[in-house]
Motif scaffolding. Structure first.
Motif, short mmCIF file in Angstrom:
data_model
loop_
_atom_site.label_atom_id
_atom_site.label_comp_id
_atom_site.label_asym_id
_atom_site.label_seq_id
_atom_site.Cartn_x
_atom_site.Cartn_y
_atom_site.Cartn_z
N VAL A 1 0.84 -1.20 0.00
CA VAL A 1 0.00 0.00 0.00
C VAL A 1 0.87 1.25 0.00
O VAL A 1 0.59 2.22 -0.72
CB VAL A 1 -0.98 -0.01 1.19
N LYS A 2 1.95 1.25 0.78
CA LYS A 2 2.86 2.40 0.80
C LYS A 2 3.49 2.63 -0.56
O LYS A 2 3.58 3.76 -1.03
CB LYS A 2 3.95 2.19 1.86
N ARG A 3 3.93 1.53 -1.21
CA ARG A 3 4.54 1.67 -2.54
C ARG A 3 3.54 2.18 -3.58
O ARG A 3 3.86 3.05 -4.39
CB ARG A 3 5.12 0.33 -3.00
N LEU A 4 2.34 1.62 -3.56
CA LEU A 4 1.32 2.06 -4.52
C LEU A 4 0.95 3.52 -4.29
O LEU A 4 0.75 4.27 -5.24
CB LEU A 4 0.07 1.17 -4.41
N ASN A 5 0.87 3.92 -3.04
CA ASN A 5 0.56 5.30 -2.72
C ASN A 5 1.66 6.23 -3.22
O ASN A 5 1.39 7.27 -3.81
CB ASN A 5 0.35 5.46 -1.21
N LYS A 6 2.90 5.83 -3.04
CA LYS A 6 4.05 6.62 -3.50
C LYS A 6 4.07 6.76 -5.02
O LYS A 6 4.45 7.79 -5.57
CB LYS A 6 5.34 5.98 -3.01
N GLU A 7 3.63 5.70 -5.71
CA GLU A 7 3.59 5.71 -7.18
C GLU A 7 2.37 6.45 -7.72
O GLU A 7 2.21 6.57 -8.94
CB GLU A 7 3.60 4.27 -7.71
N GLY A 8 1.48 6.90 -6.84
CA GLY A 8 0.30 7.64 -7.29
C GLY A 8 -0.91 6.78 -7.60
O GLY A 8 -1.86 7.23 -8.23
N PHE A 9 -0.88 5.52 -7.20
CA PHE A 9 -2.00 4.62 -7.47
C PHE A 9 -3.28 5.15 -6.83
O PHE A 9 -4.36 5.06 -7.40
CB PHE A 9 -1.69 3.22 -6.95
N PHE A 10 -3.15 5.68 -5.62
CA PHE A 10 -4.30 6.23 -4.91
C PHE A 10 -4.36 7.72 -5.21
O PHE A 10 -3.68 8.52 -4.60
CB PHE A 10 -4.17 6.00 -3.40
N THR A 11 -5.17 8.07 -6.18
CA THR A 11 -5.28 9.46 -6.57
C THR A 11 -6.21 10.20 -5.61
O THR A 11 -6.93 9.59 -4.83
CB THR A 11 -5.84 9.60 -8.00
N LEU A 12 -6.20 11.51 -5.69
CA LEU A 12 -7.04 12.33 -4.84
C LEU A 12 -8.51 11.96 -5.03
O LEU A 12 -8.98 11.79 -6.15
CB LEU A 12 -6.83 13.81 -5.20
N ASN A 13 -9.21 11.79 -3.94
CA ASN A 13 -10.64 11.46 -3.91
C ASN A 13 -10.98 10.05 -4.40
O ASN A 13 -12.14 9.75 -4.62
CB ASN A 13 -11.46 12.48 -4.70
N GLN A 14 -9.98 9.19 -4.61
CA GLN A 14 -10.27 7.81 -4.99
C GLN A 14 -10.56 7.01 -3.73
O GLN A 14 -9.83 7.11 -2.74
CB GLN A 14 -9.09 7.18 -5.73
N LEU A 15 -11.61 6.24 -3.76
CA LEU A 15 -11.98 5.43 -2.61
C LEU A 15 -11.12 4.18 -2.53
O LEU A 15 -11.07 3.39 -3.48
CB LEU A 15 -13.46 5.04 -2.68
N ARG A 16 -10.44 3.99 -1.43
CA ARG A 16 -9.60 2.81 -1.25
C ARG A 16 -10.43 1.56 -1.03
O ARG A 16 -9.93 0.45 -1.09
CB ARG A 16 -8.64 3.01 -0.08
N ASN A 17 -11.73 1.72 -0.80
CA ASN A 17 -12.60 0.56 -0.60
C ASN A 17 -12.70 -0.29 -1.85
O ASN A 17 -13.18 -1.42 -1.79
CB ASN A 17 -14.00 1.01 -0.19
N PHE A 18 -12.30 0.23 -3.00
CA PHE A 18 -12.41 -0.49 -4.25
C PHE A 18 -11.10 -1.16 -4.65
O PHE A 18 -10.96 -1.62 -5.77
CB PHE A 18 -12.89 0.44 -5.36
N VAL A 19 -10.15 -1.22 -3.73
CA VAL A 19 -8.85 -1.84 -3.99
C VAL A 19 -8.70 -3.04 -3.08
O VAL A 19 -8.93 -2.95 -1.88
CB VAL A 19 -7.69 -0.85 -3.75
N CYS A 20 -8.34 -4.18 -3.66
CA CYS A 20 -8.12 -5.39 -2.87
C CYS A 20 -6.71 -5.88 -3.14
O CYS A 20 -6.34 -6.15 -4.28
CB CYS A 20 -9.14 -6.47 -3.26
N ILE A 21 -5.91 -5.97 -2.09
CA ILE A 21 -4.54 -6.46 -2.20
C ILE A 21 -4.47 -7.77 -1.44
O ILE A 21 -4.81 -7.83 -0.26
CB ILE A 21 -3.53 -5.45 -1.63
#
Length: 53
Positions: free
Chosen positions: A12-32
């Motif tokens: 999750v930290k790596r994906l966040n750093k790479e911009g995977f979680f954009t502004l206002n994107q709901l993390r509830n739709f991501v399954c790791i």
């Protein structure tokens, strides 16, 4: 903390750093899913359980 939780936190930290979680994107739709290697039958059961939530 278990190895699986540490692995998920790192992902999750790596994906966040790479911009995977954009502004206002709901993390509830991501399954790791972190799996046991070599593969075990429980991997599939865990993934299916997570997807049903």
């Amino acid at each position: 903390m278990t190895l699986r939780l540490q692995a998920m936190e790192l992902v999750v930290k790596r994906l966040n750093k790479e911009g995977f979680f954009t502004l206002n994107q709901l993390r509830n739709f991501v399954c790791i899913v972190v799996e046991v290697m070599p593969p075990e039958a429980i991997n599939r059961a865990i993934a299916l359980r997570l997807l049903q939530q």
